[in-house]
Design a protein around this motif. Structure first.
Motif, PDB file in Angstrom:
ATOM      1  N   ALA A 305       0.850  -1.208   0.000  1.00 33.18           N
ATOM      2  CA  ALA A 305       0.000   0.000   0.000  1.00 33.18           C
ATOM      3  C   ALA A 305       0.881   1.253   0.000  1.00 33.18           C
ATOM      4  O   ALA A 305       0.596   2.231  -0.709  1.00 33.18           O
ATOM      5  CB  ALA A 305      -0.916  -0.009   1.225  1.00 33.18           C
ATOM      6  N   GLY A 306       1.953   1.219   0.781  1.00 38.00           N
ATOM      7  CA  GLY A 306       2.850   2.368   0.846  1.00 38.00           C
ATOM      8  C   GLY A 306       3.562   2.607  -0.473  1.00 38.00           C
ATOM      9  O   GLY A 306       3.717   3.745  -0.919  1.00 38.00           O
ATOM     10  N   VAL A 307       3.987   1.520  -1.121  1.00 41.33           N
ATOM     11  CA  VAL A 307       4.673   1.646  -2.418  1.00 41.33           C
ATOM     12  C   VAL A 307       3.695   2.213  -3.452  1.00 41.33           C
ATOM     13  O   VAL A 307       4.041   3.081  -4.253  1.00 41.33           O
ATOM     14  CB  VAL A 307       5.253   0.281  -2.874  1.00 41.33           C
ATOM     15  CG1 VAL A 307       5.674   0.312  -4.331  1.00 41.33           C
ATOM     16  CG2 VAL A 307       6.429  -0.116  -1.985  1.00 41.33           C
ATOM     17  N   ARG A 308       2.457   1.753  -3.393  1.00 44.12           N
ATOM     18  CA  ARG A 308       1.443   2.273  -4.321  1.00 44.12           C
ATOM     19  C   ARG A 308       1.249   3.780  -4.121  1.00 44.12           C
ATOM     20  O   ARG A 308       1.199   4.542  -5.085  1.00 44.12           O
ATOM     21  CB  ARG A 308       0.112   1.531  -4.099  1.00 44.12           C
ATOM     22  CG  ARG A 308      -0.633   1.270  -5.393  1.00 44.12           C
ATOM     23  CD  ARG A 308      -1.865   0.390  -5.202  1.00 44.12           C
ATOM     24  NE  ARG A 308      -1.571  -0.924  -4.682  1.00 44.12           N
ATOM     25  CZ  ARG A 308      -2.025  -1.422  -3.525  1.00 44.12           C
ATOM     26  NH1 ARG A 308      -2.818  -0.709  -2.746  1.00 44.12           N
ATOM     27  NH2 ARG A 308      -1.708  -2.628  -3.146  1.00 44.12           N
ATOM     28  N   ALA A 309       1.197   4.206  -2.872  1.00 41.75           N
ATOM     29  CA  ALA A 309       1.019   5.647  -2.593  1.00 41.75           C
ATOM     30  C   ALA A 309       2.222   6.440  -3.115  1.00 41.75           C
ATOM     31  O   ALA A 309       2.066   7.533  -3.675  1.00 41.75           O
ATOM     32  CB  ALA A 309       0.860   5.876  -1.085  1.00 41.75           C
ATOM     33  N   PHE A 310       3.421   5.864  -2.957  1.00 42.35           N
ATOM     34  CA  PHE A 310       4.613   6.562  -3.471  1.00 42.35           C
ATOM     35  C   PHE A 310       4.544   6.691  -4.994  1.00 42.35           C
ATOM     36  O   PHE A 310       4.784   7.762  -5.554  1.00 42.35           O
ATOM     37  CB  PHE A 310       5.902   5.828  -3.069  1.00 42.35           C
ATOM     38  CG  PHE A 310       7.105   6.422  -3.757  1.00 42.35           C
ATOM     39  CD1 PHE A 310       7.693   7.585  -3.276  1.00 42.35           C
ATOM     40  CD2 PHE A 310       7.610   5.858  -4.928  1.00 42.35           C
ATOM     41  CE1 PHE A 310       8.764   8.179  -3.939  1.00 42.35           C
ATOM     42  CE2 PHE A 310       8.685   6.436  -5.590  1.00 42.35           C
ATOM     43  CZ  PHE A 310       9.259   7.600  -5.094  1.00 42.35           C
ATOM     44  N   VAL A 311       4.229   5.571  -5.658  1.00 44.61           N
ATOM     45  CA  VAL A 311       4.233   5.575  -7.132  1.00 44.61           C
ATOM     46  C   VAL A 311       3.182   6.546  -7.663  1.00 44.61           C
ATOM     47  O   VAL A 311       3.427   7.287  -8.614  1.00 44.61           O
ATOM     48  CB  VAL A 311       4.029   4.136  -7.676  1.00 44.61           C
ATOM     49  CG1 VAL A 311       3.725   4.152  -9.170  1.00 44.61           C
ATOM     50  CG2 VAL A 311       5.276   3.286  -7.390  1.00 44.61           C
ATOM     51  N   GLU A 312       2.029   6.585  -7.024  1.00 43.51           N
ATOM     52  CA  GLU A 312       0.988   7.544  -7.455  1.00 43.51           C
ATOM     53  C   GLU A 312       1.512   8.970  -7.356  1.00 43.51           C
ATOM     54  O   GLU A 312       1.342   9.776  -8.255  1.00 43.51           O
ATOM     55  CB  GLU A 312      -0.259   7.407  -6.579  1.00 43.51           C
ATOM     56  CG  GLU A 312      -1.252   6.421  -7.157  1.00 43.51           C
ATOM     57  CD  GLU A 312      -2.337   6.064  -6.148  1.00 43.51           C
ATOM     58  OE1 GLU A 312      -2.674   6.911  -5.290  1.00 43.51           O
ATOM     59  OE2 GLU A 312      -2.827   4.920  -6.215  1.00 43.51           O
TER      60      GLU A 312
END
Ligand SMILES: NC(=O)c1ccc[n+]([C@@H]2O[C@H](COP(=O)([O-])OP(=O)(O)OC[C@H]3O[C@@H](n4cnc5c(N)ncnc54)[C@H](O)[C@@H]3O)[C@@H](O)[C@H]2O)c1
Length: 320
Positions: A305-312
């Motif tokens: 979830a954290g990686v997804r937030a970073f990539v967004e």
């Protein structure tokens, strides 16, 4: 209204901390020298967002510049300090050791000295998981011996803990040091793995994978870290003088981390396998019992979830 000095406010963790404090009704005095260790445009963009807030005031200042720093202390009369300004990065400390003594030792000393002089009792400051060095015994507990750092960066962070303890004894400063573990998330640092890997994968370039990926890191999401910092600011007056781990207690192997990122990006990484770099450690893992007990700290974020937030964030910020 409570008034706080946040140093390193244009940095990754400082920006998020200042933003949360403003949301919670604090008056924030931000300070940063906006140095060129990484792209200062990113620091200015963070700072621009903070400056929109009426309760935020910013000073461009080097914490190693005692006279300039003293003017700010004299003028602003804050009651508490969140000391996050530092020369970060383990690897760069091999290239430019002097930057670490300048900011992390001379600068840190100025903060302690001026806190004593202007009767500011409470300081929360950034230490690092790197103080544990190559300790084979995980999870890392605060009571473990940390006398064998493997980088100058780590040595400066351990020194900060010792210096804080001296100023506690001499002048009664109440100091809470937070040993952060590989913090990641939106607005993150360009010199750290998640940022570099994302940039390279999107550009079709190879990613540098040290020690063939045989490493593990206790990645900790920025919002969890900010929760810990906010709790530390509330509790420092009762704690007196301590250091506390702020990690996730869930180390992830670099190979697994790359797989998660590939999935989020929908692209395969091209890997350049490299030897272990000097200064690097093989594994980090935080024992967070103390943080739970003293700060009610309970990290919430799963890595995916954290990686997804970073990539967004990365894609929208860099329009890629
Ligand atoms: N991000 C992590 O994973 C991590 C892990 C362990 C410890 N830390 C520590 O947390 C703190 C914040 O780290 P970050 O990741 O936000 O790094 P960052 O580099 O993004 O932020 C540090 C900020 O301090 C400023 N700064 C540096 N030297 C200064 C000086 N002499 N005077 C004034 N400003 C100065 C920089 O311009 C930068 O904006 C640092 O103390 C760092 O060592 C971070």
């Amino acid at each position: 209204m409570r008034k706080i000095l946040v140093t390193g406010s244009a940095g990754f963790i400082g920006f998020h901390t200042a933003r949360r404090l403003l949301d919670e009704g604090w008056q924030v005095v931000g300070l940063d020298n906006l140095n060129r260790y990484y792209d200062p445009r990113l620091k200015k963009a963070r700072n621009k967002l903070l400056r929109r807030h009426k309760n935020y005031k910013f000073y461009k200042c080097d914490i190693a510049d005692y006279p300039k720093l003293e003017n700010i202390f004299r003028r602003e009369k804050f009651t508490i300090i969140c000391q996050l300004a530092a020369q970060a990065g383990v690897r760069y400390s091999l290239e430019n050791p002097f930057a670490y003594i300048h900011s992390n030792i001379a600068g840190f000393l100025n903060i302690l000295e001026l806190a004593g002089k202007y009767k500011i009792k409470d300081i929360v400051y950034a230490s690092s998981s790197s103080v544990y060095g190559d300790s084979a015994k995980t999870p890392f507990t605060e009571t473990a011996s940390v006398d064998r750092p493997v980088s100058l960066y780590a040595a400066t962070k351990k020194s900060n803990e010792l210096m804080a303890s001296v100023y506690h004894k001499l002048y009664g400063l109440r100091c809470l040091g937070l040993r952060f573990f590989t913090v990641y998330g939106p607005w993150g640092r360009p010199d750290m793995a998640l940022f570099k890997f994302t940039r390279n994968i999107l550009a079709g370039e190879k990613i540098p994978v040290y020690n063939k990926g045989r490493m593990a890191r206790d990645f900790t999401y920025i919002d969890d870290i900010v929760d810990g910092i906010i709790a530390a600011l509330a509790r420092v007056k009762d704690v007196d003088c301590a250091v506390v781990n702020l990690g996730n207690n869930q180390p992830v192997r670099l190979t697994a981390f790359i797989k998660i990122l590939e999935k989020v990006l929908g692209r395969q990484a091209r890997q350049e396998l490299l030897p272990l770099q000097s200064g690097d450690v093989l594994k980090t893992c935080a024992d967070i019992t103390q943080a739970k007990k003293l700060l009610g700290y309970a990290p919430q974020y799963k890595l995916a979830a954290g990686v997804r937030a970073f990539v967004e964030w990365y894609k929208s910020y860099y329009k890629s």
